[in-house]
Design a protein around this motif. Structure first.
Motif, mmCIF file in Angstrom:
data_model
loop_
_atom_site.group_PDB
_atom_site.id
_atom_site.type_symbol
_atom_site.label_atom_id
_atom_site.label_comp_id
_atom_site.label_asym_id
_atom_site.label_seq_id
_atom_site.Cartn_x
_atom_site.Cartn_y
_atom_site.Cartn_z
ATOM 1 N N PHE A 176 0.782 -1.233 0.000
ATOM 2 C CA PHE A 176 0.000 0.000 0.000
ATOM 3 C C PHE A 176 0.817 1.289 0.000
ATOM 4 C CE2 PHE A 176 -3.150 -3.102 1.365
ATOM 5 C CZ PHE A 176 -4.254 -2.704 0.616
ATOM 6 N N LYS A 177 2.059 1.254 0.447
ATOM 7 C CA LYS A 177 2.866 2.471 0.434
ATOM 8 C C LYS A 177 3.026 3.053 -0.972
ATOM 9 C CE LYS A 177 5.706 2.300 4.630
ATOM 10 N NZ LYS A 177 7.087 2.152 5.166
ATOM 11 N N PRO A 178 3.277 2.219 -1.993
ATOM 12 C CA PRO A 178 3.396 2.770 -3.347
ATOM 13 C C PRO A 178 2.097 3.399 -3.858
ATOM 14 C CG PRO A 178 4.382 0.590 -3.227
ATOM 15 C CD PRO A 178 3.611 0.781 -1.959
ATOM 16 N N LEU A 179 0.982 3.121 -3.192
ATOM 17 C CA LEU A 179 -0.297 3.680 -3.625
ATOM 18 C C LEU A 179 -0.562 5.050 -3.011
ATOM 19 C CD1 LEU A 179 -2.538 0.468 -3.395
ATOM 20 C CD2 LEU A 179 -1.269 1.365 -5.364
ATOM 21 N N GLY A 180 0.416 5.571 -2.274
ATOM 22 C CA GLY A 180 0.274 6.898 -1.702
ATOM 23 C C GLY A 180 -0.444 6.928 -0.367
ATOM 24 N N VAL A 181 -0.577 5.772 0.270
ATOM 25 C CA VAL A 181 -1.238 5.701 1.573
ATOM 26 C C VAL A 181 -0.184 5.727 2.673
ATOM 27 C CG1 VAL A 181 -2.721 4.315 3.067
ATOM 28 C CG2 VAL A 181 -3.138 4.350 0.600
ATOM 29 N N LYS A 182 -0.405 6.553 3.699
ATOM 30 C CA LYS A 182 0.483 6.575 4.854
ATOM 31 C C LYS A 182 0.244 5.302 5.656
ATOM 32 C CE LYS A 182 1.456 9.048 9.164
ATOM 33 N NZ LYS A 182 1.048 10.175 10.039
ATOM 34 N N VAL A 183 1.278 4.502 5.842
ATOM 35 C CA VAL A 183 1.147 3.228 6.545
ATOM 36 C C VAL A 183 1.946 3.275 7.843
ATOM 37 C CG1 VAL A 183 1.488 0.737 6.437
ATOM 38 C CG2 VAL A 183 0.860 2.000 4.369
ATOM 39 N N SER A 184 1.287 2.934 8.957
ATOM 40 C CA SER A 184 1.962 2.895 10.251
ATOM 41 C C SER A 184 1.662 1.570 10.939
ATOM 42 C CB SER A 184 1.530 4.068 11.129
ATOM 43 O OG SER A 184 0.125 4.056 11.334
ATOM 44 N N ARG A 185 2.453 1.277 11.950
ATOM 45 C CA ARG A 185 2.320 0.015 12.696
ATOM 46 C C ARG A 185 2.103 0.359 14.157
ATOM 47 N NH1 ARG A 185 1.214 -4.814 13.874
ATOM 48 N NH2 ARG A 185 2.687 -6.543 13.855
ATOM 49 N N ILE A 186 1.158 -0.297 14.821
ATOM 50 C CA ILE A 186 0.954 -0.029 16.236
ATOM 51 C C ILE A 186 2.189 -0.467 17.021
ATOM 52 C CG2 ILE A 186 -1.553 -0.229 16.108
ATOM 53 C CD1 ILE A 186 -1.273 -3.009 17.431
ATOM 54 N N ALA A 187 2.471 0.236 18.108
ATOM 55 C CA ALA A 187 3.617 -0.099 18.953
ATOM 56 C C ALA A 187 3.212 -1.156 19.969
ATOM 57 C CB ALA A 187 4.130 1.147 19.665
ATOM 58 N N PHE A 188 4.170 -1.974 20.360
ATOM 59 C CA PHE A 188 3.925 -3.011 21.362
ATOM 60 C C PHE A 188 4.816 -2.749 22.559
ATOM 61 C CE2 PHE A 188 2.920 -4.928 17.276
ATOM 62 C CZ PHE A 188 1.637 -5.383 17.513
ATOM 63 N N GLY A 189 4.193 -2.483 23.688
ATOM 64 C CA GLY A 189 4.956 -2.162 24.881
ATOM 65 C C GLY A 189 5.114 -3.356 25.803
#
Length: 214
Positions: A176-189
């Motif tokens: 999805f990054k090449p499609l112009g969507v900002k991609v993030s990952r939740i953090a694990f504490g």
């Protein structure tokens, strides 16, 4: 008792066969052991007949009463007047921010916090090459279709911190990054009160990556 016999009853069940079968059926539920299953079976036996019948009707009609939301794959009432689930239909939620989860149970776990006000997408699984589960077995195509409308601008990947979950998140990020969507990952504490020596490697790595200034 044939195939219904259990190793917990090495000789034979002390209960009548129908009662034993009920215990064995209850044991198939997650987190239910022999003692809990037996306790639940006795509860159903002692409960008023209408209560037990109502429970039976609810269970037997569950799959028929529910369908998947055509937008996010969440469950929704088949007889609902809405064309999608109540979360997707809520105008107060941000349609441009979508949290991607593996299963419906995770969706509701996040929803209970009351902190996330975007929308969701349920994959209904995660990548697992050893089990023969590839992208085509997940609801990735539906997510691509949603992205194609131009409505989604941020995607939060909330897959599990397991090898399979990490692989799924990496695959989606690359897709999805090449499609112009900002991609993030939740953090694990790290859980409060837990000694670091008992924390698994993936959680430790994620905790370091998600560090913040003090």
């Amino acid at each position: 008792m044939g195939s219904h016999a259990s190793r917990d009853f090495p000789n034979k069940s002390p209960y009548p066969l129908p009662f034993h079968h009920l215990i064995e059926s209850l044991r198939t539920l997650p987190g239910i052991g022999i003692k809990t299953a037996t306790r639940l079976a006795f509860h159903l036996l002692k409960a008023p007949e209408e209560e037990a019948l109502q429970l039976s009707r609810e269970i037997s009609g569950l799959r028929e009463a529910l369908v998947l939301c055509p937008q996010c794959q969440n469950i929704m009432d088949r007889d609902s007047r809405l064309s999608c689930c109540t979360i997707c239909a809520d105008p107060a939620r941000d349609p441009g921010t979508v949290m991607v989860v593996e299963d419906i149970q995770t969706l509701y776990s996040i929803e209970r916090t009351g902190e996330f006000r975007g929308r969701y997408h349920v994959l209904l699984g995660r990548l697992s090459p050893l089990e023969g589960i590839g992208p085509e077995a997940l609801r990735v195509r539906e997510l691509l279709d949603r992205t194609g409308t131009g409505e989604i601008h941020e995607m939060i990947l909330a897959t599990s911190p397991t090898v399979e979950g990490e692989s799924t998140a990496l695959y989606l990020a690359r897709l999805f990054k090449p499609l112009g969507v900002k991609v993030s990952r939740i953090a694990f504490g790290i859980p409060v009160g837990l000694e670091l020596e008992f924390v698994d490697d993936i959680t430790l790595i994620r905790s370091v990556e998600a560090r913040r200034p003090m």
